[in-house]
Write a protein that holds these residues in place. Structure first.
Motif, PDB file in Angstrom:
ATOM      1  N   ASP A 157       0.713  -1.051  -0.062  1.00 16.04           N
ATOM      2  CA  ASP A 157       0.008  -0.070  -0.070  1.00 16.04           C
ATOM      3  C   ASP A 157       1.020   1.281   0.083  1.00 16.04           C
ATOM      4  OD1 ASP A 157      -2.357  -1.460   0.171  1.00 16.04           O
ATOM      5  OD2 ASP A 157      -2.219  -1.676   2.423  1.00 16.04           O
ATOM      6  N   ALA A 205       0.147   3.721  -2.498  1.00 21.08           N
ATOM      7  CA  ALA A 205      -1.639   4.415  -2.056  1.00 21.08           C
ATOM      8  C   ALA A 205      -1.288   5.275  -0.806  1.00 21.08           C
ATOM      9  CB  ALA A 205      -2.484   3.373  -1.725  1.00 21.08           C
ATOM     10  N   PHE A 206      -0.570   4.814   0.001  1.00 24.69           N
ATOM     11  CA  PHE A 206      -0.244   5.961   1.372  1.00 24.69           C
ATOM     12  C   PHE A 206       0.447   7.338   0.865  1.00 24.69           C
ATOM     13  CE2 PHE A 206       0.190   2.003   4.062  1.00 24.69           C
ATOM     14  CZ  PHE A 206      -1.027   1.723   4.175  1.00 24.69           C
ATOM     15  N   VAL A 225      -2.312   9.191  -0.545  1.00 26.77           N
ATOM     16  CA  VAL A 225      -3.291   9.746   0.778  1.00 26.77           C
ATOM     17  C   VAL A 225      -2.654  11.042   1.272  1.00 26.77           C
ATOM     18  CG1 VAL A 225      -4.163   9.257   3.081  1.00 26.77           C
ATOM     19  CG2 VAL A 225      -4.290   7.475   1.145  1.00 26.77           C
ATOM     20  N   ASP A 234       2.022  -0.907  10.631  1.00 21.75           N
ATOM     21  CA  ASP A 234       0.926  -1.082  11.023  1.00 21.75           C
ATOM     22  C   ASP A 234       0.801  -1.042  12.614  1.00 21.75           C
ATOM     23  OD1 ASP A 234      -0.322  -1.759   8.804  1.00 21.75           O
ATOM     24  OD2 ASP A 234       0.197  -3.856   8.804  1.00 21.75           O
ATOM     25  N   THR A 259      -2.798   2.218  10.439  1.00 17.66           N
ATOM     26  CA  THR A 259      -1.625   2.450   9.967  1.00 17.66           C
ATOM     27  C   THR A 259      -0.796   3.690  10.197  1.00 17.66           C
ATOM     28  OG1 THR A 259      -2.111   0.989   8.080  1.00 17.66           O
ATOM     29  CG2 THR A 259       0.187   2.059   8.017  1.00 17.66           C
ATOM     30  N   GLN A 277      -8.429   2.110   8.042  1.00 16.89           N
ATOM     31  CA  GLN A 277      -9.224   1.596   7.170  1.00 16.89           C
ATOM     32  C   GLN A 277     -10.313   0.413   7.802  1.00 16.89           C
ATOM     33  OE1 GLN A 277      -5.090   0.668   5.291  1.00 16.89           O
ATOM     34  NE2 GLN A 277      -6.650   0.151   3.558  1.00 16.89           N
ATOM     35  N   ILE A 299      -8.584   5.260  -3.666  1.00 14.92           N
ATOM     36  CA  ILE A 299      -6.970   5.238  -3.612  1.00 14.92           C
ATOM     37  C   ILE A 299      -6.635   3.836  -2.652  1.00 14.92           C
ATOM     38  CG2 ILE A 299      -5.084   6.251  -2.108  1.00 14.92           C
ATOM     39  CD1 ILE A 299      -6.705   8.816  -2.596  1.00 14.92           C
ATOM     40  N   LEU A 300      -7.546   3.710  -1.586  1.00 12.48           N
ATOM     41  CA  LEU A 300      -7.557   2.391  -0.876  1.00 12.48           C
ATOM     42  C   LEU A 300      -8.894   1.614  -0.996  1.00 12.48           C
ATOM     43  CD1 LEU A 300      -6.013   3.884   2.295  1.00 12.48           C
ATOM     44  CD2 LEU A 300      -4.937   2.520   0.769  1.00 12.48           C
ATOM     45  N   TYR A 340     -11.762   5.046   4.506  1.00  8.27           N
ATOM     46  CA  TYR A 340     -10.862   5.263   5.287  1.00  8.27           C
ATOM     47  C   TYR A 340     -10.854   6.837   5.789  1.00  8.27           C
ATOM     48  CZ  TYR A 340      -8.332   7.959   1.904  1.00  8.27           C
ATOM     49  OH  TYR A 340      -7.957   8.596   0.689  1.00  8.27           O
TER      50      TYR A 340
END
Length: 316
Positions: free
Chosen positions: A8, A11-12, A15, A30, A40, A58, A100-101, A105
């Motif tokens: 991810d 993706a992060f 974000v 995590d 996370t 999430q 995105i995820l 979230y």
């Protein structure tokens, strides 16, 4: 340099760009403890070299089923509570799009503190934990957030009634579900004896953060509701009994009553029993090590014995 790289990571980064286009991801890891959401921690840095620590929540299937707009709901609630001066993380972004995820979230500011998940590892005396928990719950229930401004939250009595009516095909004998349901159905619904307030909905030591012996934040508001404040007291008593024993649960209620003498606790048997029902059919799905699962189940059985004895005494 990125550490604890996951699939991810890209993706992060996106974000973070949505929170602030200038932020650069440094690391991600995590966080442990939750069962309703993947949590996370992100460490980032601004163009000026300033550190920024954030958390992404999430949501799992249970939270999404309870509220399909859970990220937006928790964002709105945390915004109100933060403005009211409660000890909650400041929300930064909510995204329900799934672009995105995979799923909704929430991004919040990171609060430096440790969750009180395992009492055996608590760095402060039990009495200090109980007194601060009671004081913090009283602050939540006395918060300057009118219930009329929280109409988007669930009414706890209605939600509990639905939960009670929904019987499982196979009851959870490990948590005395048949006996708990039988007692609960005989006395439900509770009388209306208190004005409705904001409820955390899952107030327990594991949903609080501590630093240097002080409670610094209450987290995980995805079960928030409105209704009888005793609903939160019952849930806290159950969890405190599991972690510290029946005497601690009784002391918590005593201190809460002293802090809010105007609250009528006559509905405590109703909400104690409902709290005992909440984990039925779920605790065994949390993926806990056998020893930890046995500890929690044993503590839950102690709570059921305690409230059963108290109800018998009150009926005599």
């Amino acid at each position: 340099m990125i550490t604890d790289v996951t699939a991810d990571t890209a993706a992060f980064r996106e974000v973070l760009r949505r929170v602030d286009p200038g932020l650069r991801l440094v690391s991600c890891r995590d966080l442990q403890g939750g069962v309703a959401a993947r949590v996370t921690a992100l460490e980032a840095v601004s163009p000026a070299g300033l550190a920024a620590n954030l958390v992404i929540r999430q949501y799992g299937a249970y939270s999404r089923q309870r509220d399909p707009k859970i990220a937006a709901t928790e964002y709105q609630l945390l915004s109100q509570l933060h403005r009211a001066g409660l000890r909650v993380p400041r929300p930064l972004l909510a995204d329900e799009s799934g672009a995105i995820l995979p799923g909704p979230y929430l991004v919040i500011e990171y609060v430096d503190g440790e969750a009180m998940i395992d009492p055996a590892r608590a760095p402060l005396p039990e009495s200090a934990v109980i007194s601060q928990l009671a004081r913090e719950l009283s602050r939540i229930h006395d918060a300057a957030v009118p219930v009329g401004d929280l109409r988007y939250l669930t009414d706890i009595a209605s939600y509990a009634a639905s939960r009670i009516r929904t019987r499982p095909t196979v009851p959870d004998e490990s948590l005395s579900e048949p006996a708990v349901r039988g007692s609960l159905e005989r006395i439900w619904p509770p009388p209306v004896v208190n004005d409705p307030v904001l409820l955390h909905g899952d107030f327990w030591p594991g949903n609080t953060l501590w630093r240097d012996g002080a409670l610094v934040a209450v987290i995980d508001w995805d079960n928030a509701a409105t209704g009888d404040p005793v609903a939160d007291v019952g849930n806290a008593r159950m969890e405190i009994c599991i972690g510290y024993g029946a005497a601690a649960a009784t002391e918590f209620a005593r201190q809460y009553r002293a802090l809010r003498p105007g609250v009528d606790l006559s509905t405590l048997p109703h909400w104690d029993l409902y709290a005992a029902l909440r984990h039925a059919g779920r605790m065994g799905t949390w993926g806990l090590p056998p020893a930890e699962l046995d500890r929690l189940q044993s503590g839950h059985r102690e709570f059921v014995r305690m409230i059963t004895a108290q109800m018998i005494t009150e009926q005599q």
